[in-house]
Design an enzyme around this catalytic site. Sequence first.
Site, short mmCIF file in Angstrom:
data_model
loop_
_atom_site.label_atom_id
_atom_site.label_comp_id
_atom_site.label_asym_id
_atom_site.label_seq_id
_atom_site.Cartn_x
_atom_site.Cartn_y
_atom_site.Cartn_z
N GLU A 134 -4.60 6.93 -4.92
CA GLU A 134 -5.18 5.82 -4.16
C GLU A 134 -4.22 4.65 -4.19
O GLU A 134 -3.67 4.30 -5.24
CB GLU A 134 -6.53 5.41 -4.75
CG GLU A 134 -7.21 4.29 -3.97
CD GLU A 134 -8.63 4.03 -4.45
OE1 GLU A 134 -9.29 3.14 -3.88
OE2 GLU A 134 -9.08 4.73 -5.39
N GLY A 135 -4.01 4.03 -3.03
CA GLY A 135 -3.15 2.86 -2.94
C GLY A 135 -3.89 1.71 -2.31
O GLY A 135 -5.12 1.73 -2.15
N GLY A 136 -3.13 0.66 -1.94
CA GLY A 136 -3.76 -0.52 -1.41
C GLY A 136 -4.45 -0.30 -0.08
O GLY A 136 -5.38 -1.02 0.26
N ASP B 234 9.04 -0.57 2.46
CA ASP B 234 8.58 -0.43 1.06
C ASP B 234 9.26 0.77 0.39
O ASP B 234 8.61 1.58 -0.26
CB ASP B 234 7.06 -0.28 1.02
CG ASP B 234 6.48 -0.56 -0.37
OD1 ASP B 234 7.15 -1.26 -1.18
OD2 ASP B 234 5.37 -0.09 -0.66
N LYS C 260 -4.97 11.40 4.20
CA LYS C 260 -5.03 9.99 3.81
C LYS C 260 -6.10 9.30 4.63
O LYS C 260 -6.06 9.30 5.86
CB LYS C 260 -3.67 9.32 4.04
CG LYS C 260 -3.61 7.85 3.65
CD LYS C 260 -2.20 7.32 3.87
CE LYS C 260 -2.08 5.85 3.50
NZ LYS C 260 -0.71 5.33 3.74
N VAL D 278 -5.82 9.31 -0.86
CA VAL D 278 -5.23 10.58 -0.44
C VAL D 278 -5.96 11.72 -1.12
O VAL D 278 -6.15 11.72 -2.35
CB VAL D 278 -3.73 10.63 -0.78
CG1 VAL D 278 -3.13 11.96 -0.32
CG2 VAL D 278 -2.99 9.47 -0.12
#
Length: 359
Positions: free
Chosen positions: A18-20, A136, A39, A24
């Site tokens: 998990e991201g911002g 990024d 995602k 996923v």
Amino acid sequence: MPSELLADRFALERVLGEGGYGVVYSARNVATGQRVAVKVLHPRHVAADDRELARRFEREAERASGLRHPNTVRVFDHGRTDDGARFIVMELLEGEDLGQRLLRAGALPESEAVAVLGCVLRALAEAHEAGLVHRDIKPDNIFLARVGLDADIVKVLDFGLAKLTHGGVSALTQTGVIVGTPAYLSPEQCYGQEVDRRSDLYALGCVAYHMLAGQPPFVAEDTIGYLLQHSQIAPRDVRLAAGPDAAISDGLARWVHRLLKKRPEARFRSAAEALEALEQATRAAAPSWAGPTPTEAAYVPAGMVAVQPPRARRRWPWLAALGGAAGAAALWAATATAPRPVAAVEGAAVSRLGALPPG
């Protein structure tokens, strides 16, 4: 959400990360049996009806689905469920990301680092030609996949923060919003400026430095510390940072520090040019190199002044302008700790006027 059927065709199995911006999952296409990664835009963004983020998410899928280079993660499908959740279907990878490898192994041998760099540059070359800037590049977005007996197939992940550079300025990446991870931000990103492919090359220079020295070129305890150093302080020679046993070649060291130039125009012009220079630097004995120039001019965009460090020791999410004397910036370097990733920060830090320094 695992065990649910997404869009009537993808059975979600378990959370992979998990991201911002999203979660996923591993999943299976119920029609073909193919195992994939899905995602899904984070529910809090859907609940908040963040149209800008939703548009960014959908643009990621549309543009990334056109990338075909084997060193870029493949995107197979994308869409929106009946309840409004947006999703992207990607190839499912097994292995570890470069960040995990570096945590376990520290610095990498030069030959291994060069192999990773070549793969990332090839992936970036295709993306840049398609008008995408990753924004990024960092170890966590470089995956070392295992496929059968083959190990360490490099895949560049997450063009979710990519900026479409064709057709002018996108409303999704307006000046004044800083997107990226502080330890790997280019100087122009530190000011929330419009970026191009050369920002990705600077970030890759930070990754290269990390692989060779076992740490990024700059470390700091707060975001402002990274901003000060990326924009004003020349990085220590990567050969010295790596230690006497690393045996980094002069040619590769010179190449890394070319990527880390403060001013975009002093770096390589493209990923293709950087790749050619990397191959030349590592193919034959390069001439000796004295190292980076400690007095390289700080980077301050036209119409702005340099970032100032805070007067008191306290955490400042952002400042209204960047600048400060070398002694103040050195204080941040002296109090450095391990870098902490930040997905995106809005900068009120881009409002004052100033002029570029000479050099």
